[in-house]
Design a protein around this motif. Structure first.
Motif, PDB file in Angstrom:
ATOM      1  N   VAL A 105       0.872  -1.181   0.000  1.00 57.10           N
ATOM      2  CA  VAL A 105       0.000   0.000   0.000  1.00 57.10           C
ATOM      3  C   VAL A 105       0.907   1.229   0.000  1.00 57.10           C
ATOM      4  O   VAL A 105       1.832   1.328   0.808  1.00 57.10           O
ATOM      5  N   VAL A 106       0.648   2.150  -0.927  1.00 58.58           N
ATOM      6  CA  VAL A 106       1.397   3.412  -0.982  1.00 58.58           C
ATOM      7  C   VAL A 106       0.411   4.540  -0.732  1.00 58.58           C
ATOM      8  O   VAL A 106      -0.613   4.630  -1.417  1.00 58.58           O
ATOM      9  N   SER A 107       0.684   5.393   0.257  1.00 56.97           N
ATOM     10  CA  SER A 107      -0.160   6.576   0.407  1.00 56.97           C
ATOM     11  C   SER A 107       0.610   7.805  -0.064  1.00 56.97           C
ATOM     12  O   SER A 107       1.739   8.041   0.339  1.00 56.97           O
ATOM     13  N   VAL A 108      -0.022   8.538  -0.970  1.00 54.20           N
ATOM     14  CA  VAL A 108       0.579   9.694  -1.634  1.00 54.20           C
ATOM     15  C   VAL A 108      -0.150  10.944  -1.132  1.00 54.20           C
ATOM     16  O   VAL A 108      -1.371  11.016  -1.215  1.00 54.20           O
ATOM     17  N   GLU A 131       3.981   7.425   2.153  1.00 51.76           N
ATOM     18  CA  GLU A 131       4.316   6.312   3.047  1.00 51.76           C
ATOM     19  C   GLU A 131       4.135   5.016   2.280  1.00 51.76           C
ATOM     20  O   GLU A 131       3.230   4.897   1.451  1.00 51.76           O
ATOM     21  N   PHE A 132       5.005   4.078   2.598  1.00 48.91           N
ATOM     22  CA  PHE A 132       4.990   2.769   1.937  1.00 48.91           C
ATOM     23  C   PHE A 132       4.771   1.699   2.998  1.00 48.91           C
ATOM     24  O   PHE A 132       5.459   1.682   4.015  1.00 48.91           O
ATOM     25  N   TYR A 133       3.807   0.830   2.744  1.00 48.17           N
ATOM     26  CA  TYR A 133       3.490  -0.240   3.685  1.00 48.17           C
ATOM     27  C   TYR A 133       3.712  -1.572   2.991  1.00 48.17           C
ATOM     28  O   TYR A 133       3.084  -1.869   1.977  1.00 48.17           O
ATOM     29  N   GLN A 134       4.624  -2.365   3.534  1.00 47.79           N
ATOM     30  CA  GLN A 134       4.837  -3.724   3.040  1.00 47.79           C
ATOM     31  C   GLN A 134       5.483  -4.527   4.163  1.00 47.79           C
ATOM     32  O   GLN A 134       6.161  -3.964   5.023  1.00 47.79           O
TER      33      GLN A 134
END
Length: 286
Positions: A217-220, A243-246
Motif C-alpha cells: 500500500v502506498v499513500s501519496v 508512506e509505503f506499507y509492506q
C-alpha cells in the motif's frame, strides 16, 4: 517477470490496460477489482466521492465493472504505466484531449454494445461492464501498440530486519477518505498481505467472492482545489510526502511524478524497493 507486479506471469509482455471504476456504494461489489495488478484511488468530488483506476496485466477477469468516466487527474498515471485507458465517457475537456490523441484509449461512449455492455439488473450509470478480451480486441482493431513499455519498480525479496525500531510495525493502514469511501487495510502476517475494508465492510470482488488483497500500500499526499460542485482538481504532478506499507512495516519517503513518470523514494533519496505483488496507490488530498 511482469512489470506491474514483479511476478512471473504468462502475459508479462502485454501492455497494461487501465480501467476507470466506480466507488459508489450502489456499485459494490465491483467485478475484477481484486484481479488488478495496480490500483490508483483518489477523491474526485468536493464531497469526497472517490474513483479507482484498476490496471490489469497478468490476470484476465471474466468481467470488469462498474466502469465510469475518464478523469483528467488520472491521465498522468495512465501514461506513467504505459497503459491503454478504458473509460465510459468523461467530462468534455478530458474527452477533447483524449480525442486529440494524447494517449491510446477505448471509450464506451463509442463502443457500447460491442466492447462494453450494460446489465439491466443494475441501475444506471453503475451498470457498465467489459472484459480484457473485448478491450484487447478493440486495441488491435484501433492499431494500438499492445506491447509493454513500463520498466517496473525496483524489487526486493528480503524481509527487513526490524532492528530496534518497533514503531514502524503497523497492523492497519487507515486512508481517511470521507465515509462511506473511507478505507482501511489490515495486515495479515500469516500471508504477508493487506486486506481491504471500505466503509467498514470487507471489499469483496463480485467475480471471486473473495476479499481484495494487496502486497503493497502506498499513500501519496498532495493538494486539491474545488473546480465545481461535481469536480475537484487533484495535483498529481510534482512531488510530495508518501508512506509505503509492506511486510507489516511502514516506511516514509517521497513521491515524484515529473514527465509522466511516477517514482517513489525512501528517506535516503534512494528509489524505493517493493516486494513483488499487487500494489494500491492511495492518493490523499488536503
Amino acid at each position: 517477470h511482469a512489470s506491474l507486479t514483479g511476478l512471473v506471469c504468462d502475459s508479462y509482455a502485454k501492455r497494461p490496460i487501465a480501467v476507470m471504476m466506480a466507488s459508489d456504494s450502489i456499485a459494490r461489489p465491483l467485478s475484477g477489482i481484486s484481479q488488478a495488478d495496480i490500483v490508483v484511488e483518489m477523491p474526485v468530488t468536493p464531497n469526497g466521492i472517490t474513483r479507482m483506476m484498476a490496471i490489469f496485466q497478468c490476470e484476465e477477469p471474466q468481467e470488469i465493472g462498474s466502469i465510469r468516466s475518464a478523469r483528467e487527474d488520472f491521465i498522468t498515471f495512465v501514461k506513467s504505466f504505459g497503459a491503454l485507458y478504458a473509460h465510459w465517457g468523461g467530462e468534455r475537456e478530458v474527452l477533447n484531449k483524449l480525442d486529440s490523441g494524447i494517449l491510446d484509449n477505448v471509450d464506451a461512449m463509442k463502443y457500447e454494445g460491442t466492447v462494453f455492455y450494460r446489465k439491466n439488473s443494475i441501475p444506471r450509470p453503475h451498470n457498465g461492464f467489459t472484459t480484457i478480451e473485448l478491450l484487447d480486441g478493440k486495441a488491435k482493431d484501433l492499431g494500438y501498440d499492445i506491447s509493454d513499455t513500463f520498466s517496473g519498480y525496483p524489487r526486493t525479496e528480503e524481509k527487513p530486519g526490524l532492528g530496534r525500531n518497533l514503531s514502524n510495525i503497523v497492523e492497519s493502514v487507515s486512508i481517511n477518505y470521507e465515509s462511506p469511501y473511507d478505507v482501511r487495510w489490515t495486515y495479515d502476517g500469516n500471508y504477508n498481505i493487506y486486506k481491504r475494508i471500505r466503509g467498514g465492510e470487507a471489499e469483496v470482488d463480485n467475480n471471486t467472492g473473495k476479499q481484495v488483497e494487496t502486497s503493497v500500500v502506498v499513500s501519496v499526499h498532495t493538494v486539491s482545489k474545488v473546480l465545481s460542485i461535481d469536480y475537484i482538481s487533484v495535483n498529481t504532478i510534482g512531488e510530495g510526502e508518501a508512506e509505503f506499507y509492506q511486510n507489516g512495516i511502514k516506511i516514509s519517503g517521497k513521491w515524484k511524478n515529473l514527465d509522466n513518470n511516477l517514482k517513489f523514494y525512501d528517506t535516503n533519496g534512494q528509489e524505493m524497493k517493493f516486494i513483488p505483488g499487487k500494489m494500491w496507490i492511495e492518493i490523499i488530498t488536503k
